[in-house]
Design an enzyme around this catalytic site. Structure first.
Site, PDB file in Angstrom:
ATOM      1  N   HIS A 116       0.388  -0.779   0.294  1.00  0.00           N
ATOM      2  CA  HIS A 116       0.184  -0.289  -0.154  1.00  0.00           C
ATOM      3  C   HIS A 116       0.572   1.174   0.174  1.00  0.00           C
ATOM      4  O   HIS A 116       0.491   2.322  -0.310  1.00  0.00           O
ATOM      5  CB  HIS A 116      -1.036   0.173   1.278  1.00  0.00           C
ATOM      6  N   ASP A 168       0.488  -7.678   1.365  1.00  0.00           N
ATOM      7  CA  ASP A 168       0.477  -5.845   1.574  1.00  0.00           C
ATOM      8  C   ASP A 168       2.476  -6.169   2.000  1.00  0.00           C
ATOM      9  O   ASP A 168       2.804  -4.873   2.289  1.00  0.00           O
ATOM     10  CB  ASP A 168      -0.087  -5.532   2.999  1.00  0.00           C
ATOM     11  N   GLY A 181       2.818   6.640   8.008  1.00  0.00           N
ATOM     12  CA  GLY A 181       4.503   7.270   7.048  1.00  0.00           C
ATOM     13  C   GLY A 181       4.769   5.674   7.898  1.00  0.00           C
ATOM     14  O   GLY A 181       6.829   5.837   8.442  1.00  0.00           O
ATOM     15  N   ASN A 182       4.684   5.251   9.375  1.00  0.00           N
ATOM     16  CA  ASN A 182       5.728   4.167  10.031  1.00  0.00           C
ATOM     17  C   ASN A 182       5.128   2.747   8.902  1.00  0.00           C
ATOM     18  O   ASN A 182       6.004   1.680   8.939  1.00  0.00           O
ATOM     19  CB  ASN A 182       4.864   3.415  11.733  1.00  0.00           C
ATOM     20  N   SER A 183       3.853   2.245   7.854  1.00  0.00           N
ATOM     21  CA  SER A 183       4.040   1.793   6.987  1.00  0.00           C
ATOM     22  C   SER A 183       5.294   1.495   6.660  1.00  0.00           C
ATOM     23  O   SER A 183       5.751   2.128   5.515  1.00  0.00           O
ATOM     24  CB  SER A 183       2.948   1.731   6.246  1.00  0.00           C
TER      25      SER A 183
END
Length: 176
Positions: A16, A46, A121-123
């Site tokens: 994503h 993901d 933003g941690n993804s």
């Protein structure tokens, strides 16, 4: 955010994060920037793999899910809201969580649950233990506000490594 997978420039992040990207720029912790190439991605897990042209990266050290324990320290690294190199700490709240994200994808399975603050933003960044070993790849939060509510999830390192290796070898994940 992402995790260096190999010294020759392969980086694991989330699908994503990369799926709508025309241009991917990687900024390393020393501030150097590289244009990255998308190697492949898997929507259902993901996981996405990108590559930068270098051969001097220090890869993350990945642990196995068998070593992860409920109550263990969990440290989420990433760039929440664009704030580079941020660190939050919590614990592993549960192991083996399954989540159905949408009707058009398979459920995400065997996720690690943590109360370490995970925000947009941690993804793609690592969830590490107290010795710095990657336990998982931060992926999703449960929140009514869009910000951390103390329930975040990470893809276990075993799954991330398995899918990344398939993507590097075949250009795609080969999930039965």
């Amino acid at each position: 955010s992402g995790v260096v997978f190999s010294s020759d420039g392969y980086i694991i992040t989330n699908n994503h994060v990369t799926e709508s990207s025309d241009l991917i720029t990687v900024t390393l912790s020393d501030g150097s920037e590289y244009q990255a190439k998308l190697i492949g991605a898997d929507k259902d897990t993901d996981i996405s793999v990108i590559k930068i042209e270098t051969d001097s990266l220090k890869p993350g050290e990945f642990t196995t899910i068998e070593e992860v324990k409920v109550g263990e320290i969990a440290i989420a690294l990433g760039s929440p809201f664009g704030l580079q190199a941020s660190v939050t700490q919590g614990v592993i709240s549960a192991i083996g969580r399954d989540l159905s994200i949408s009707y058009d994808s398979m459920p995400m399975v065997d996720l690690l649950q943590t109360d370490a603050a995970i925000n947009p933003g941690n993804s793609g960044g690592p969830l590490v233990n107290s010795t710095g070993q990657v336990m998982g790849i931060n992926t999703i939060i449960f929140s009514t506000s869009g910000s951390s509510s103390g329930i975040g999830f990470a893809i276990p390192s075993d799954t991330a490594v398995n899918i990344a290796e398939q993507i590097i070898k075949y250009g795609e994940a080969r999930i039965p």
